[in-house]
Scaffold this motif. Structure first.
Motif, short mmCIF file in Angstrom:
data_model
loop_
_atom_site.label_atom_id
_atom_site.label_comp_id
_atom_site.label_asym_id
_atom_site.label_seq_id
_atom_site.Cartn_x
_atom_site.Cartn_y
_atom_site.Cartn_z
N GLN A 33 0.82 -1.21 0.00
CA GLN A 33 0.00 0.00 0.00
C GLN A 33 0.86 1.27 0.00
N PHE A 34 2.08 1.16 0.53
CA PHE A 34 2.96 2.33 0.63
C PHE A 34 4.37 1.94 0.20
N LYS A 35 5.12 2.95 -0.23
CA LYS A 35 6.53 2.78 -0.53
C LYS A 35 7.23 4.11 -0.25
N VAL A 36 8.55 4.11 -0.32
CA VAL A 36 9.31 5.35 -0.22
C VAL A 36 9.65 5.81 -1.62
N GLN A 37 9.27 7.04 -1.94
CA GLN A 37 9.51 7.59 -3.27
C GLN A 37 9.99 9.03 -3.14
N ASN A 38 11.14 9.31 -3.70
CA ASN A 38 11.71 10.67 -3.66
C ASN A 38 11.77 11.22 -2.24
N GLY A 39 12.15 10.37 -1.29
CA GLY A 39 12.33 10.82 0.09
C GLY A 39 11.05 11.02 0.86
N ALA A 40 9.93 10.48 0.37
CA ALA A 40 8.64 10.65 1.04
C ALA A 40 7.93 9.30 1.17
N ILE A 41 7.09 9.17 2.18
CA ILE A 41 6.19 8.03 2.28
C ILE A 41 5.09 8.25 1.24
N HIS A 42 5.00 7.36 0.27
CA HIS A 42 4.10 7.53 -0.88
C HIS A 42 3.04 6.44 -0.86
N ALA A 43 1.77 6.84 -0.91
CA ALA A 43 0.68 5.88 -0.99
C ALA A 43 0.50 5.43 -2.43
N ASN A 44 0.51 4.13 -2.64
CA ASN A 44 0.42 3.59 -3.99
C ASN A 44 -0.98 3.63 -4.58
N GLY A 45 -1.99 3.86 -3.74
CA GLY A 45 -3.35 3.95 -4.26
C GLY A 45 -3.99 2.62 -4.56
N THR A 46 -3.45 1.54 -3.97
CA THR A 46 -3.96 0.21 -4.28
C THR A 46 -5.30 -0.08 -3.60
N ALA A 47 -5.52 0.52 -2.43
CA ALA A 47 -6.75 0.22 -1.67
C ALA A 47 -6.86 1.18 -0.49
N ARG A 48 -8.04 1.24 0.09
CA ARG A 48 -8.22 1.94 1.35
C ARG A 48 -7.35 1.28 2.41
N GLY A 49 -6.68 2.07 3.24
CA GLY A 49 -5.84 1.47 4.27
C GLY A 49 -5.06 2.51 5.03
N TRP A 50 -3.98 2.09 5.67
CA TRP A 50 -3.20 2.97 6.52
C TRP A 50 -1.82 2.38 6.74
N VAL A 51 -0.92 3.22 7.22
CA VAL A 51 0.39 2.79 7.70
C VAL A 51 0.60 3.49 9.04
N TYR A 52 0.97 2.75 10.07
CA TYR A 52 1.10 3.38 11.39
C TYR A 52 2.50 3.18 11.96
N TYR A 53 2.87 4.12 12.81
CA TYR A 53 4.19 4.17 13.42
C TYR A 53 4.25 3.16 14.54
N THR A 54 5.25 2.29 14.52
CA THR A 54 5.30 1.20 15.48
C THR A 54 6.39 1.34 16.53
N LYS A 55 7.26 2.33 16.42
CA LYS A 55 8.32 2.49 17.42
C LYS A 55 7.78 3.08 18.72
N GLN A 56 6.67 3.79 18.65
CA GLN A 56 6.09 4.38 19.85
C GLN A 56 4.63 4.72 19.60
N GLN A 57 3.76 4.37 20.54
CA GLN A 57 2.40 4.87 20.53
C GLN A 57 2.36 6.09 21.45
N ALA A 58 1.31 6.89 21.31
CA ALA A 58 1.29 8.15 22.06
C ALA A 58 -0.13 8.57 22.41
N GLY A 59 -0.27 9.14 23.60
CA GLY A 59 -1.55 9.69 24.03
C GLY A 59 -1.49 11.20 24.12
N THR A 60 -0.42 11.71 24.74
CA THR A 60 -0.15 13.15 24.77
C THR A 60 1.10 13.36 23.94
N PHE A 61 1.00 14.20 22.91
CA PHE A 61 2.10 14.27 21.95
C PHE A 61 2.06 15.56 21.13
N ARG A 62 3.19 15.79 20.44
CA ARG A 62 3.29 16.77 19.36
C ARG A 62 3.74 15.99 18.12
#
Length: 229
Positions: free
Chosen positions: A52-81
């Motif tokens: 669903q996603f790849k890295v293209q030209n230094g950016a996280i690029h959505a390939n447009g294959t389907a509805r979906g998401w990519v989430y950050y797995t190194k840390q979850q957060a409740g209070t954040f910036r």
């Protein structure tokens, strides 16, 4: 006794091996922001489905294959910036990000609160809601930003109060930052929770791109305040 030149060489070698070059600093003057994306790989991110996603030209690029998401797995957060740059290459729905969701269990859109950068659309995917959120969201008037051009957005959220806010601005060519204005605020004390930060692709055929992603949690610098406005 060793010649002085061999001692000097040893010191130089130690300096090069023991003191690796530090990563480039973020452009916001906040030393507590942590980079979430290395610009080369999706290390630290998990996709809803492979491809669903790849890295293209230094950016996280959505390939447009389907509805979906990519989430950050190194840390979850409740209070954040959370700060990032976003643009839409192609699509029929605004870019979307998800906060205060859950991965256990995984439901559609992670059962999260959706913010639509840069202009401030929204949705509430929590079980029992799955609607536009009504008075829980407040949109602030601003000149509409062109989603086809890079924009900078900052989200600040407080798990204890259930308040999450977003400020965005169009990023001029060759600029690293811009002065943002608040576009959206969400308030529901029952919504705040520790959860994944995610990039959502709302529909098949959408190609959104994200780069310059930074996270601060816990928030040390100006808690509850934007640093980009």
């Amino acid at each position: 006794m060793r010649p002085l030149w061999t001692i000097a060489a040893g010191i130089a070698l130690l300096a090069t091996t023991a003191l690796p070059a530090s990563a480039d600093p973020n452009p916001y003057g906040d030393p507590n922001l942590v980079s979430m994306f290395d610009g080369k790989t999706l290390d630290g991110w998990t996709q809803a489905a492979d491809g669903q996603f790849k890295v293209q030209n230094g950016a996280i690029h959505a390939n447009g294959t389907a509805r979906g998401w990519v989430y950050y797995t190194k840390q979850q957060a409740g209070t954040f910036r959370w700060i990032f740059n976003v643009r839409q290459v192609k699509g029929n729905h605004a870019p979307t990000v998800l906060i205060w969701g859950t991965t256990a269990p995984i439901r559609d859109a992670l059962s999260a609160i959706q913010f639509q950068p840069p202009n401030g659309g929204h949705w509430d995917y929590r079980p029992g809601h799955n609607n536009g959120g009504g008075s829980l969201f407040k949109q602030f008037p601003h000149t509409k930003f062109d989603v086809k051009k890079w924009a900078q957005c900052e989200l600040i959220a407080d798990q204890t109060t259930g308040v999450a806010r977003m400020a965005c601005c169009p990023l001029p060519d060759k600029a690293t930052t811009c002065k943002a204005t608040e576009v959206l605020r969400f308030t529901d004390k029952t919504a705040g929770r520790v959860g994944p930060l995610a990039i959502q692709i709302h529909n098949k055929g959408i190609n959104d791109e994200y780069k310059g992603l930074y996270l601060e949690s816990p928030v040390v610098t100006k808690p509850g305040e934007f640093i980009t406005t």
